[in-house]
Scaffold this motif. Structure first.
Motif, PDB file in Angstrom:
ATOM      1  N   ASP A 103      -3.826   4.082  10.076  1.00  0.00           N
ATOM      2  CA  ASP A 103      -2.474   4.385  10.559  1.00  0.00           C
ATOM      3  C   ASP A 103      -1.550   4.764   9.403  1.00  0.00           C
ATOM      4  O   ASP A 103      -0.713   5.669   9.526  1.00  0.00           O
ATOM      5  CB  ASP A 103      -1.898   3.186  11.310  1.00  0.00           C
ATOM      6  N   LEU A 104      -1.697   4.068   8.288  1.00  0.00           N
ATOM      7  CA  LEU A 104      -0.866   4.357   7.122  1.00  0.00           C
ATOM      8  C   LEU A 104      -1.129   5.759   6.587  1.00  0.00           C
ATOM      9  O   LEU A 104      -0.199   6.460   6.176  1.00  0.00           O
ATOM     10  CB  LEU A 104      -1.138   3.322   6.026  1.00  0.00           C
ATOM     11  N   ALA A 105      -2.397   6.160   6.608  1.00  0.00           N
ATOM     12  CA  ALA A 105      -2.750   7.503   6.139  1.00  0.00           C
ATOM     13  C   ALA A 105      -2.035   8.568   6.972  1.00  0.00           C
ATOM     14  O   ALA A 105      -1.539   9.571   6.440  1.00  0.00           O
ATOM     15  CB  ALA A 105      -4.260   7.704   6.207  1.00  0.00           C
ATOM     16  N   VAL A 106      -1.960   8.338   8.274  1.00  0.00           N
ATOM     17  CA  VAL A 106      -1.273   9.291   9.162  1.00  0.00           C
ATOM     18  C   VAL A 106       0.226   9.303   8.868  1.00  0.00           C
ATOM     19  O   VAL A 106       0.833  10.370   8.712  1.00  0.00           O
ATOM     20  CB  VAL A 106      -1.515   8.927  10.636  1.00  0.00           C
ATOM     21  N   LYS A 107       0.829   8.134   8.761  1.00  0.00           N
ATOM     22  CA  LYS A 107       2.273   8.040   8.547  1.00  0.00           C
ATOM     23  C   LYS A 107       2.694   8.617   7.206  1.00  0.00           C
ATOM     24  O   LYS A 107       3.750   9.258   7.088  1.00  0.00           O
ATOM     25  CB  LYS A 107       2.717   6.578   8.653  1.00  0.00           C
ATOM     26  N   GLU A 108       1.874   8.399   6.190  1.00  0.00           N
ATOM     27  CA  GLU A 108       2.211   8.879   4.845  1.00  0.00           C
ATOM     28  C   GLU A 108       1.621  10.252   4.550  1.00  0.00           C
ATOM     29  O   GLU A 108       1.780  10.772   3.451  1.00  0.00           O
ATOM     30  CB  GLU A 108       1.713   7.874   3.801  1.00  0.00           C
ATOM     31  N   GLN A 109       0.951  10.833   5.548  1.00  0.00           N
ATOM     32  CA  GLN A 109       0.351  12.164   5.403  1.00  0.00           C
ATOM     33  C   GLN A 109      -0.582  12.228   4.184  1.00  0.00           C
ATOM     34  O   GLN A 109      -0.493  13.114   3.338  1.00  0.00           O
ATOM     35  CB  GLN A 109       1.431  13.234   5.322  1.00  0.00           C
ATOM     36  N   VAL A 110      -1.474  11.242   4.145  1.00  0.00           N
ATOM     37  CA  VAL A 110      -2.459  11.146   3.071  1.00  0.00           C
ATOM     38  C   VAL A 110      -3.844  11.371   3.672  1.00  0.00           C
ATOM     39  O   VAL A 110      -4.155  10.815   4.735  1.00  0.00           O
ATOM     40  CB  VAL A 110      -2.403   9.754   2.403  1.00  0.00           C
ATOM     41  N   TYR A 148       0.843  -1.208   0.000  1.00  0.00           N
ATOM     42  CA  TYR A 148       0.000   0.000   0.000  1.00  0.00           C
ATOM     43  C   TYR A 148       0.876   1.255   0.000  1.00  0.00           C
ATOM     44  O   TYR A 148       0.597   2.231  -0.712  1.00  0.00           O
ATOM     45  CB  TYR A 148      -0.911   0.001   1.227  1.00  0.00           C
ATOM     46  N   LYS A 149       1.946   1.211   0.776  1.00  0.00           N
ATOM     47  CA  LYS A 149       2.869   2.342   0.804  1.00  0.00           C
ATOM     48  C   LYS A 149       3.483   2.571  -0.567  1.00  0.00           C
ATOM     49  O   LYS A 149       3.607   3.713  -1.034  1.00  0.00           O
ATOM     50  CB  LYS A 149       3.973   2.100   1.839  1.00  0.00           C
ATOM     51  N   VAL A 165      -5.734   9.594  -1.910  1.00  0.00           N
ATOM     52  CA  VAL A 165      -6.631   9.699  -0.762  1.00  0.00           C
ATOM     53  C   VAL A 165      -7.002   8.272  -0.380  1.00  0.00           C
ATOM     54  O   VAL A 165      -7.389   7.483  -1.248  1.00  0.00           O
ATOM     55  CB  VAL A 165      -7.913  10.492  -1.084  1.00  0.00           C
ATOM     56  N   LEU A 166      -6.881   7.914   0.896  1.00  0.00           N
ATOM     57  CA  LEU A 166      -7.211   6.559   1.331  1.00  0.00           C
ATOM     58  C   LEU A 166      -8.629   6.486   1.879  1.00  0.00           C
ATOM     59  O   LEU A 166      -9.151   7.462   2.406  1.00  0.00           O
ATOM     60  CB  LEU A 166      -6.232   6.083   2.407  1.00  0.00           C
ATOM     61  N   MET A 167      -9.213   5.331   1.739  1.00  0.00           N
ATOM     62  CA  MET A 167     -10.539   5.055   2.292  1.00  0.00           C
ATOM     63  C   MET A 167     -10.425   3.825   3.187  1.00  0.00           C
ATOM     64  O   MET A 167      -9.882   2.797   2.771  1.00  0.00           O
ATOM     65  CB  MET A 167     -11.538   4.813   1.160  1.00  0.00           C
ATOM     66  N   ASN A 168     -10.916   3.927   4.424  1.00  0.00           N
ATOM     67  CA  ASN A 168     -10.879   2.737   5.278  1.00  0.00           C
ATOM     68  C   ASN A 168     -12.026   1.799   4.915  1.00  0.00           C
ATOM     69  O   ASN A 168     -12.748   2.044   3.939  1.00  0.00           O
ATOM     70  CB  ASN A 168     -10.873   3.103   6.766  1.00  0.00           C
ATOM     71  N   LEU A 169     -12.200   0.728   5.667  1.00  0.00           N
ATOM     72  CA  LEU A 169     -13.142  -0.322   5.289  1.00  0.00           C
ATOM     73  C   LEU A 169     -14.482  -0.158   5.997  1.00  0.00           C
ATOM     74  O   LEU A 169     -14.522   0.184   7.185  1.00  0.00           O
ATOM     75  CB  LEU A 169     -12.571  -1.700   5.643  1.00  0.00           C
ATOM     76  N   PRO A 170     -15.581  -0.444   5.301  1.00  0.00           N
ATOM     77  CA  PRO A 170     -16.870  -0.494   5.998  1.00  0.00           C
ATOM     78  C   PRO A 170     -16.879  -1.705   6.924  1.00  0.00           C
ATOM     79  O   PRO A 170     -16.221  -2.708   6.634  1.00  0.00           O
ATOM     80  CB  PRO A 170     -17.884  -0.658   4.856  1.00  0.00           C
TER      81      PRO A 170
END
Length: 225
Positions: A174-181, A111-112, A126-131
């Protein structure tokens, strides 16, 4: 102002639902992508695919990297198929060690890399988390024609399905935070709307028409403001 959006993901992003009347999967006419496109007059390139994992997403991206710079945002939605197992094999050999389609460490690495490649192509990820999923419905679904007792022996309890899938959603956050997305939090939209199962198909995992309305609202509030 947002002028265009590209979407890359799995069947949720594609707009696939289970039609209980026809007893088969089909594309929803008013999927969240179609709602956004029609209500906001925004062209959307939807590259999503039924059954798509993060690895399949990488292959799709390779074919379309040249067009990402034309879109204001590229929404990425993965994890639902990556966390899944081969339930037929689990049913037949419940005592064996089974590995899901994409273990979390591999999922995050891929993903990264996907985020990096979108950026290198001139796109804005832009990331989307899961329903959330309904574990009881989903267990019944995956057990059809298989040995449900053996699958339950592997799981230990039915709620493990929910927690396992939730782990992937949290990993995306968490990935969105780390990658600033930027992150579109669709999971909270489901969980804060009464009985979230009312927004899922009978398979317990795909958002139904009401669920797609929730997702379209989340996108408008997070991307189109």
């Amino acid at each position: 102002m947002i002028h265009s959006i590209c979407i890359l993901g799995d069947s949720v992003a594609k707009g696939v639902i289970f039609d209980g009347v026809k007893n088969k999967y089909r594309l929803l006419k008013d999927s969240f992508a179609q709602i956004i496109a029609s209500q906001n007059n925004i062209p959307i390139l939807n590259l999503s695919k039924f059954g798509c994992t993060i690895s399949t997403g990488e292959e799709i991206l390779k074919k379309h990297e040249g067009v990402l710079s034309r879109y204001d945002y590229t929404i990425l939605e993965f994890g639902g198929n990556d966390c899944d197992y081969n339930w037929a094999e689990v049913s037949e050999h419940p005592q064996k060690q089974h590995i899901c389609n994409t273990p979390v460490p591999d999922f995050l690495d891929k993903y990264k890399e996907l985020i990096t490649r979108v950026r290198q192509s001139g796109g804005k990820p832009v990331l989307m988390n899961l329903p959330p999923i309904d574990p009881k419905r989903y267990f019944q679904w995956i057990s059809k024609g298989l040995n449900g007792k053996n699958i339950m022996n592997f799981l230990g309890e039915v709620d493990r399905i929910y927690r396992w899938q939730e782990m992937y959603s949290t990993a995306v956050e968490d990935l969105a935070v780390k990658e600033q997305v930027p992150l579109i939090d669709i999971r909270s939209c489901f969980l804060t709307n009464g009985n979230y199962s009312d927004y899922l198909c009978e398979d317990g995992i795909h958002p139904n028409e009401k669920g797609h309305l929730l997702i379209s609202k989340a996108i408008r509030e997070n991307v189109l403001v």
